[in-house]
Design a protein around this motif. Sequence first.
Motif, mmCIF file in Angstrom:
data_model
loop_
_atom_site.group_PDB
_atom_site.id
_atom_site.type_symbol
_atom_site.label_atom_id
_atom_site.label_comp_id
_atom_site.label_asym_id
_atom_site.label_seq_id
_atom_site.Cartn_x
_atom_site.Cartn_y
_atom_site.Cartn_z
ATOM 1 N N LEU A 146 31.927 41.570 36.747
ATOM 2 C CA LEU A 146 32.859 42.483 37.076
ATOM 3 C C LEU A 146 33.439 43.075 35.873
ATOM 4 O O LEU A 146 33.682 44.528 35.486
ATOM 5 C CB LEU A 146 34.046 42.026 38.123
ATOM 6 N N VAL A 147 33.790 42.096 34.822
ATOM 7 C CA VAL A 147 34.056 42.299 33.573
ATOM 8 C C VAL A 147 33.100 43.279 32.818
ATOM 9 O O VAL A 147 33.582 44.294 32.173
ATOM 10 C CB VAL A 147 34.473 41.124 32.684
ATOM 11 N N ALA A 148 31.919 43.107 32.817
ATOM 12 C CA ALA A 148 30.768 44.025 32.396
ATOM 13 C C ALA A 148 30.877 45.126 33.043
ATOM 14 O O ALA A 148 30.686 46.236 32.268
ATOM 15 C CB ALA A 148 29.642 43.201 32.485
ATOM 16 N N ALA A 149 30.891 45.246 34.300
ATOM 17 C CA ALA A 149 31.009 46.433 34.926
ATOM 18 C C ALA A 149 32.103 47.543 34.633
ATOM 19 O O ALA A 149 31.969 48.597 34.450
ATOM 20 C CB ALA A 149 31.080 46.371 36.337
ATOM 21 N N VAL A 150 33.276 47.036 34.513
ATOM 22 C CA VAL A 150 34.539 47.503 34.086
ATOM 23 C C VAL A 150 34.370 48.412 32.783
ATOM 24 O O VAL A 150 34.511 49.467 32.303
ATOM 25 C CB VAL A 150 35.716 47.080 34.250
#
Length: 186
Positions: A21-25
């Motif tokens: 999720l951190v990478a996607a954001v």
Amino acid sequence: MSTNRAAQAAAYWQPIMLRALVAAVFGALTIFWQEPGEAVMAVAGGLYLLLSGAAVWMLSRRSEAAEYRTLLTLQAGSFAVAGLLAMALQAPPTFTILATAALLIGGGAELVLWWQNRGEQGSVLAKDWLITGAVSVGFGVAMPFFTHLGAHALLGVLGGSAIIIAVVLGIAALSYRFDARKAAAA
């Protein structure tokens, strides 16, 4: 799925999903931010590295990851230190050095973990470590070639690796969650 691999899946899916999720954001931010300046590069890139380090650290604290703790802690530490320094020292050449070091150290640690855990008896994360490690090392090697293009290009390179990592780890985390629930129901 063996009992050990099911226990790993149950223990690992949440920190893996957090990292995805951190990478996607971050990846989405790098796509849609048209003209980021050096401050945006430093803060957004620094937060991405710092939060990725926190997710890897969370993974390393799981009892099922005890034998991988040293390399995972090295990866988490390299991400976190690079992220904090990137936010403090806001310049493209410095950002390049920090992000490159974090990607090479973190990716290298993942490749070593993959090598040690390949095969049926290894960690459920082995194949993911191969992909994310190769992506990190590859983008880490490429990043210095984009320094002269400025903040937008550097965020684009780091964001490109983040998008690949988000997809791979997002799918992995959902698979681990499904496998853990299936094993618990059996």
